[in-house]
Design a protein around this motif. Structure first.
Motif, short mmCIF file in Angstrom:
data_model
loop_
_atom_site.label_atom_id
_atom_site.label_comp_id
_atom_site.label_asym_id
_atom_site.label_seq_id
_atom_site.Cartn_x
_atom_site.Cartn_y
_atom_site.Cartn_z
N ALA A 335 4.73 -7.85 5.95
CA ALA A 335 4.57 -6.49 6.38
C ALA A 335 5.98 -6.12 7.01
O ALA A 335 7.24 -7.31 6.68
N TYR A 371 2.50 5.53 8.87
CA TYR A 371 2.03 4.93 8.41
C TYR A 371 1.81 2.89 8.60
O TYR A 371 2.66 2.64 9.69
N PRO A 372 1.16 2.66 7.73
CA PRO A 372 0.59 1.59 7.64
C PRO A 372 2.08 0.08 7.62
O PRO A 372 2.75 -0.61 6.81
N ASP A 374 3.77 -2.12 9.83
CA ASP A 374 3.64 -3.42 10.60
C ASP A 374 2.45 -4.22 9.29
O ASP A 374 2.07 -5.02 10.15
N GLU A 375 2.59 -3.68 8.52
CA GLU A 375 0.70 -4.33 8.28
C GLU A 375 1.35 -5.21 6.97
O GLU A 375 1.91 -4.47 5.33
N LEU A 377 0.62 -5.62 2.28
CA LEU A 377 -0.21 -4.56 2.23
C LEU A 377 -0.50 -4.97 0.50
O LEU A 377 0.49 -5.57 0.07
N ALA A 385 1.46 4.77 0.73
CA ALA A 385 2.36 4.85 1.83
C ALA A 385 3.45 5.58 1.56
O ALA A 385 3.86 6.62 1.67
#
Length: 538
Positions: A335, A371-372, A374-375, A377, A385
């Motif tokens: 993240a 957009y992700p 804080d994940e 991936l 992304a």
């Protein structure tokens, strides 16, 4: 609802109960569409799900509007090559290809602080925003639907296309290479059809994208091609450009850049008028071709009605190496790594701790909704992304916007490496094909060798220039201020090669004291351009 179109490229047609407007060229299959065809293409009165797929099927470069007394649909193509802007004031919708016209209609006078931060760090404003809060822009692959209802104006935004990556399994490399050859040839045959015998003008750099353009035109034996390069005399990119043109049997010319030449045009009203118009209040104008197009037009080397074909390309070379390592090791990326990758690639017009804090405090919260960030991936999710941002933001708003320089001087343009089928191919390749663009570079080298008869690869001269000792030394922060700056000035007097500065001699665009002051504070050349734009127009 009020529409205002300024480009002479717009065509209009009466439709049952309304009007159709088309700018540019759109194909649906083998059929070239006109504004009269918009009635069957989109209908603002029905559910967008019934026509969204038809927009996604279109090829070419275009913007379109269909409206009647109470409803409107407006759409830009998959790369937003012809931008559309909109705003709402007093319950009325204002739509135009001129962002400043929209600004005036909605009565917006003050730039948004948050948007200025984007602009200063990246050179463009992210998302649908512009520098003015109530002036919006359609994103690449997006349509706007507006309706007058009993309760007032209703507006919705329909995303009909996204440039995303999803490998199609079950195909070997040999099959993919053959398919790449087919879609590339088809894209260039469409270009030849659009050109229809007109002079084609190719900005031929020392890189692979414009080399593929030149190679395919030579392979298809198009009879009227002019290639050109620019920069300070003797620069490596121009030398490679001339060699490529000679090997392909294409005409070549050169436009010399110097700080003196830039200083002369920077003092003119046209220089700033162009930047304001081309910016659309969302991006700095990409100026590097502007001076060359101006000179070629004045010299009469570009014919009336000529078609410029830049090498703008959907095949990204900026995917972080960490992604490929994670894919090979079958591990996720932590993240926060996506946020850092976006910052390191796109928000770099200013360097230093203050700029990093500005990015984290002001830019990231705006990006987090889309957009992700804080994940953790997977490699595939990270790529999705990262590529989406690059296509939607930098490519569509800054790189592709270079075509405004051709329009400004009355010329036409086309971008075959953003052809729909060519883009679709690269959306489905294996991840490893994107590592350093190796598969693409190998394809271009093979095509060039087959047409020129010379097997020795010429490499990427632009990349070599950026990696040269001179370029690396002049980028060091130690040489931007104080004693280091004085040493650099002394060395430039003794070593002529350093005195020329970068290939484009772009330092001449800016007042010397301002350039030195901002460079000392960590601004790149584009960062200086963004800052001076904000100071002039805010």
């Amino acid at each position: 609802m009020h529409c205002h179109f300024t480009s002479p490229r717009w065509q209009a047609s009466e439709l049952p109960g309304g009007h159709g407007h088309l700018c540019g060229i759109a194909w649906r299959g083998a059929a070239r569409l006109g504004p009269a065809d918009l009635g069957e293409l989109v209908d603002p009165a029905v559910d967008p799900g019934r026509w969204r797929a038809r927009l996604a099927d279109l090829n070419g470069f275009h913007a379109l509007v269909r409206h009647d007394a109470s409803a409107l649909v407006a759409a830009v193509d998959r790369i937003r090559s012809i931008p559309l802007y909109y705003g709402v004031a007093d319950g009325r919708l204002y739509l135009s290809d001129d962002a400043d016209w929209v600004r005036r209609q909605v009565g917006e006078e003050t730039m948004s602080e948050a948007a200025c931060t984007d602009f200063a760090l990246a050179g463009y404003v992210t998302g649908r925003d512009t520098l003015y809060r109530r002036v919006k822009q359609l994103l690449a692959g997006e349509a706007l639907v507006a309706r007058d209802t009993d309760t007032g104006l209703s507006i919705s935004l329909e995303r009909y296309y996204r440039f995303s990556h999803a490998e199609v399994p079950g195909r070997g490399d040999a099959e993919r290479q053959a398919a790449l050859g087919e879609v590339t040839e088809a894209a260039f045959r469409r270009l030849v059809e659009v050109a229809d015998g007109r002079q084609i003008v190719v900005p031929l750099s020392g890189g692979h994208d414009s080399r593929l353009v030149a190679t395919m035109l030579a392979r298809l034996d198009y009879p009227r091609v002019l290639t050109y390069a620019y920069g300070h005399r003797g620069n490596r990119e121009a030398e490679v450009s001339r060699e490529v043109a000679a090997r392909l049997g294409l005409a070549w010319t050169f436009v010399e850049y110097s700080e003196t030449a830039w200083q002369a045009v920077a003092a003119t009203r046209a220089y700033w008028d162009y930047q304001q118009w081309a910016s659309g209040w969302h991006s700095i104008a990409n100026m590097q071709d502007w001076l060359a197009v101006k000179r070629l037009t004045e010299r009469g080397e570009v014919e009336s009605g000529a078609l410029f074909v830049p090498g703008h390309c959907c095949v990204t070379g900026f995917v972080p190496p960490a992604l490929f390592a994670a894919e090979r090791e079958s591990r996720t990326l932590a993240a926060g790594e996506l946020a850092e990758a976006l910052r390191d690639r796109h928000f770099v017009l200013r360097q230093g701790e203050g700029s990093q804090a500005c990015f984290h405090d002001q830019v990231l919260p705006r990006l987090a909704g889309s957009y992700p960030l804080d994940e953790a991936l997977s490699a595939d999710a990270f790529l999705q992304a990262f590529v989406l941002f690059g296509w939607q933001e930098r490519q569509a708003k800054f790189i592709v916007n270079t075509v405004r320089s051709f329009e400004y001087f009355g010329h036409d343009w086309w971008m075959p490496l953003y052809d729909r089928e060519f883009m679709a191919f690269w959306q489905h390749v294996p991840l490893r094909w994107l590592d350093g663009r190796q598969a693409y570079v190998a394809f271009v080298d093979r095509e060039f060798a087959a047409v020129s008869g010379i097997d020795t690869p010429l490499g990427n001269a632009a990349q070599q220039s950026r990696r040269s000792l001179r370029a690396r030394l002049t980028r060091l922060a130690a040489f931007r201020r104080g004693p280091g700056a004085r040493v650099k000035r002394a060395v430039k007097r003794l070593v002529p090669g350093l005195a020329r500065g970068n290939t484009l001699a772009s330092g001449g665009r800016f007042p010397p004291e301002t350039l030195e002051r901002l460079r000392a504070r960590g601004y790149s050349h584009n960062g200086v351009a963004a800052q001076l734009f904000l100071e002039r127009f805010s």
